[in-house]
Scaffold this active site. Structure first.
Site, PDB file in Angstrom:
ATOM      1  N   HIS A 126       0.817  -1.221   0.000  1.00  0.00           N
ATOM      2  CA  HIS A 126       0.000   0.000   0.000  1.00  0.00           C
ATOM      3  C   HIS A 126       0.847   1.266   0.000  1.00  0.00           C
ATOM      4  CE1 HIS A 126       1.058   0.917   4.151  1.00  0.00           C
ATOM      5  NE2 HIS A 126       0.975  -0.392   4.375  1.00  0.00           N
TER       6      HIS A 126
ATOM      7  N   GLU B 171      -1.457  -7.351   7.217  1.00  0.00           N
ATOM      8  CA  GLU B 171      -0.112  -7.311   7.770  1.00  0.00           C
ATOM      9  C   GLU B 171      -0.040  -8.177   9.031  1.00  0.00           C
ATOM     10  OE1 GLU B 171       2.888  -7.301   7.530  1.00  0.00           O
ATOM     11  OE2 GLU B 171       3.499  -5.224   7.231  1.00  0.00           O
TER      12      GLU B 171
END
Length: 217
Positions: free
Chosen positions: A10, A83
């Site tokens: 990202h 994550e």
């Protein structure tokens, strides 16, 4: 027949700029992070994507939506692309976590293959869920081009699997730049890493990630 998987991290977030550890907790993209995603969108504009998958974290979804642009695809959200969960370390600086958990912090960096913490997700677990998720996605797309938007440590662990690198050496490679692009070609016989962490689309943007950037995703 092969599946081409384009993998990215990202764009830059507010917590990235403040160097706060960011796993399952979230913060919005910065203006710079939005620009990074737009540059990657331009790079991928001529790639005929068959599907776009994203971590369910808002920073990843926002990045995926920007990259998607006008493509008539739905961003498919997947929890297992998130994550590593930092648990009690979330939203805190490196200095605070090192002070509060000195032994575990040292293990996190020096012996990642042995790292264990009551609230922080293990590297082994993250790697296992990432590999299983990618395998599942590929099984649904035996031929085509896919985009996966995920996070720095999750992506690093996945690439270590593809390249058969030992978990013990997790931190021996540089941090992954925001919206850098990795291409992996997968078929029944082999996996080929065509290129990884490429930032040629960033043009005049200077990537300012440092080692800490790999851990505040």
């Amino acid at each position: 027949m092969s599946t081409h998987i384009y993998l990215t991290r990202h764009g830059e977030t507010v917590w990235n700029t403040k160097k706060l550890m960011q796993g399952w907790k979230d913060s919005p993209l910065t203006d710079r992070g939005i620009k990074q995603a737009r540059l990657l969108s331009e790079r991928l504009s001529k790639v005929s994507l068959d599907a776009i998958y994203s971590s369910t974290s808002n920073r990843a979804v926002h990045t995926a939506e920007i990259i998607k642009g006008e493509k008539s695809l739905e961003v498919i959200k997947c929890d297992n692309l998130r994550e590593l969960s930092f648990g009690s370390w979330e939203g805190k600086t490196f200095e605070v976590n090192e002070k509060d958990s000195p032994e575990e912090w040292l293990s996190f960096w020096e012996t990642p293959h042995l790292f264990s913490n009551d609230t922080v997700e293990s590297f082994v677990k993250v790697q296992e869920r990432m590999v299983k998720t990618i395998e599942s996605i590929v099984n649904q797309h035996s031929d085509g081009n896919l985009l996966i938007v995920t996070h720095s440590i999750a992506l690093k662990l996945l690439m270590d699997y593809f390249e058969k690198n030992s978990l013990e050496n997790l931190w021996s490679t540089p941090p992954i730049p925001s919206t850098s692009l990795t291409l992996v070609k997968i078929n029944n016989e082999f996996n080929e890493v065509v290129y990884k962490y490429d930032t040629s689309h960033m043009k005049d943007q200077k990537n300012q990630n440092v080692l800490t950037g790999a851990l505040v995703q």
